[in-house]
Design a protein around this motif. Sequence first.
Motif, PDB file in Angstrom:
ATOM      1  N   UNK A 190       0.842  -1.193   0.000  1.00  0.00           N
ATOM      2  CA  UNK A 190       0.000   0.000   0.000  1.00  0.00           C
ATOM      3  C   UNK A 190       0.879   1.244   0.000  1.00  0.00           C
ATOM      4  N   UNK A 191       0.617   2.131  -0.961  1.00  0.00           N
ATOM      5  CA  UNK A 191       1.348   3.385  -1.060  1.00  0.00           C
ATOM      6  C   UNK A 191       0.556   4.518  -0.439  1.00  0.00           C
ATOM      7  N   UNK A 192       1.158   5.178   0.537  1.00  0.00           N
ATOM      8  CA  UNK A 192       0.514   6.300   1.225  1.00  0.00           C
ATOM      9  C   UNK A 192       1.090   7.595   0.649  1.00  0.00           C
ATOM     10  N   UNK A 193       0.224   8.397   0.049  1.00  0.00           N
ATOM     11  CA  UNK A 193       0.693   9.606  -0.614  1.00  0.00           C
ATOM     12  C   UNK A 193       1.107  10.671   0.395  1.00  0.00           C
ATOM     13  N   UNK A 194       1.785  11.686  -0.113  1.00  0.00           N
ATOM     14  CA  UNK A 194       2.250  12.777   0.736  1.00  0.00           C
ATOM     15  C   UNK A 194       1.102  13.509   1.418  1.00  0.00           C
ATOM     16  N   UNK A 195      -0.107  13.380   0.864  1.00  0.00           N
ATOM     17  CA  UNK A 195      -1.260  14.059   1.457  1.00  0.00           C
ATOM     18  C   UNK A 195      -1.718  13.399   2.762  1.00  0.00           C
ATOM     19  N   UNK A 196      -1.314  12.140   2.968  1.00  0.00           N
ATOM     20  CA  UNK A 196      -1.753  11.415   4.161  1.00  0.00           C
ATOM     21  C   UNK A 196      -0.603  10.969   5.059  1.00  0.00           C
ATOM     22  N   UNK A 197       0.627  11.273   4.669  1.00  0.00           N
ATOM     23  CA  UNK A 197       1.767  10.782   5.444  1.00  0.00           C
ATOM     24  C   UNK A 197       1.778  11.341   6.871  1.00  0.00           C
ATOM     25  N   UNK A 198       1.441  12.602   7.036  1.00  0.00           N
ATOM     26  CA  UNK A 198       1.408  13.163   8.391  1.00  0.00           C
ATOM     27  C   UNK A 198       0.386  12.442   9.246  1.00  0.00           C
ATOM     28  N   UNK A 199      -0.762  12.140   8.673  1.00  0.00           N
ATOM     29  CA  UNK A 199      -1.802  11.405   9.398  1.00  0.00           C
ATOM     30  C   UNK A 199      -1.303  10.013   9.767  1.00  0.00           C
ATOM     31  N   UNK A 200      -0.673   9.357   8.806  1.00  0.00           N
ATOM     32  CA  UNK A 200      -0.053   8.048   9.041  1.00  0.00           C
ATOM     33  C   UNK A 200       0.918   8.116  10.218  1.00  0.00           C
ATOM     34  N   UNK A 201       1.771   9.104  10.201  1.00  0.00           N
ATOM     35  CA  UNK A 201       2.832   9.213  11.202  1.00  0.00           C
ATOM     36  C   UNK A 201       2.302   9.594  12.586  1.00  0.00           C
ATOM     37  N   UNK A 202       1.334  10.472  12.628  1.00  0.00           N
ATOM     38  CA  UNK A 202       0.890  11.026  13.908  1.00  0.00           C
ATOM     39  C   UNK A 202      -0.289  10.282  14.524  1.00  0.00           C
ATOM     40  N   UNK A 203      -1.114   9.636  13.680  1.00  0.00           N
ATOM     41  CA  UNK A 203      -2.363   9.083  14.206  1.00  0.00           C
ATOM     42  C   UNK A 203      -2.571   7.593  13.989  1.00  0.00           C
ATOM     43  N   UNK A 204      -1.895   7.009  13.016  1.00  0.00           N
ATOM     44  CA  UNK A 204      -2.171   5.614  12.683  1.00  0.00           C
ATOM     45  C   UNK A 204      -1.237   4.628  13.377  1.00  0.00           C
ATOM     46  N   UNK A 205      -0.055   5.075  13.761  1.00  0.00           N
ATOM     47  CA  UNK A 205       0.976   4.181  14.288  1.00  0.00           C
ATOM     48  C   UNK A 205       0.816   3.973  15.790  1.00  0.00           C
ATOM     49  N   UNK A 206       0.783   2.713  16.189  1.00  0.00           N
ATOM     50  CA  UNK A 206       0.781   2.367  17.618  1.00  0.00           C
ATOM     51  C   UNK A 206       2.215   2.248  18.145  1.00  0.00           C
ATOM     52  N   UNK A 207       3.060   1.580  17.368  1.00  0.00           N
ATOM     53  CA  UNK A 207       4.455   1.411  17.783  1.00  0.00           C
ATOM     54  C   UNK A 207       5.299   1.004  16.588  1.00  0.00           C
ATOM     55  N   UNK A 208       6.620   1.193  16.731  1.00  0.00           N
ATOM     56  CA  UNK A 208       7.577   0.790  15.704  1.00  0.00           C
ATOM     57  C   UNK A 208       8.637  -0.082  16.364  1.00  0.00           C
ATOM     58  N   UNK A 209       8.816  -1.285  15.854  1.00  0.00           N
ATOM     59  CA  UNK A 209       9.745  -2.238  16.439  1.00  0.00           C
ATOM     60  C   UNK A 209      10.904  -2.528  15.477  1.00  0.00           C
ATOM     61  N   UNK A 210      12.046  -2.789  16.051  1.00  0.00           N
ATOM     62  CA  UNK A 210      13.247  -3.095  15.273  1.00  0.00           C
ATOM     63  C   UNK A 210      13.327  -4.600  15.017  1.00  0.00           C
ATOM     64  N   UNK A 211      13.125  -4.990  13.777  1.00  0.00           N
ATOM     65  CA  UNK A 211      13.200  -6.401  13.388  1.00  0.00           C
ATOM     66  C   UNK A 211      14.581  -6.764  12.843  1.00  0.00           C
ATOM     67  N   UNK A 212      15.504  -5.816  12.843  1.00  0.00           N
ATOM     68  CA  UNK A 212      16.796  -6.037  12.196  1.00  0.00           C
ATOM     69  C   UNK A 212      17.570  -7.222  12.766  1.00  0.00           C
ATOM     70  N   UNK A 213      17.692  -7.373  14.093  1.00  0.00           N
ATOM     71  CA  UNK A 213      18.416  -8.539  14.617  1.00  0.00           C
ATOM     72  C   UNK A 213      17.782  -9.862  14.187  1.00  0.00           C
TER      73      UNK A 213
END
Length: 198
Positions: free
Chosen positions: A135-158
């Motif tokens: 799913x591609x989130x356009x620049x018109x909704x990225x702020x909403x994505x960043x500020x309101x949609x995210x519960x948490x961000x986890x590091x899967x790198x290891x």
Amino acid sequence: MNTNYQQIRAHFDAKTITVYQAYSKAIALPAIQNNRFEPPFSFNRMTWIKPSFLWLMERSNYGTKSNQEYILGIKLKREAWEKILTIGVLTHPDPKLYKSASQWQELFDAAKIHIQWDPERNLKGGKLEIRSIQVGISRFLIQDFNENWIESIEDYTPLVKKINQLRKAGKYKEAKRLLPSEKLYPTPAAIAKKIGIQ
């Protein structure tokens, strides 16, 4: 395209669905620390999210491509996920979903969310018949994505590094045990029909 093979398989719980992205250290570390993105993350162009772990592994070559060294698992609110699917437009004019190519083009040009179906991958990188959503989130909704949609961000790198080491050693059964659990997401019927799930 046989839409019977288009599926949303994901790691999810009652409130969230996990989607994956790959970034450089400069973007990833602040995001992990703050559960939000900040510059140099770009808020001026489309960002793509994928609920398929193995699809992103193939795309980032298990976190070894330049500027894709960190693999993030982003927990999105399920209501936000379903909202973006509702307003999404496919990246191709599927004749089963759009009356004409011109109708699709008009909708696509105005769309704030793009939806694309790509072949799912296995641990060896091979393409499967099942198609996975991104799913591609356009620049018109990225702020909403960043500020309101995210519960948490986890590091899967290891975890990704460990899985990749096992793959390189030919230990695919051991690697498979470490994969995030993914199952068929219960997409509401109206949304499923709109985006080509049947």
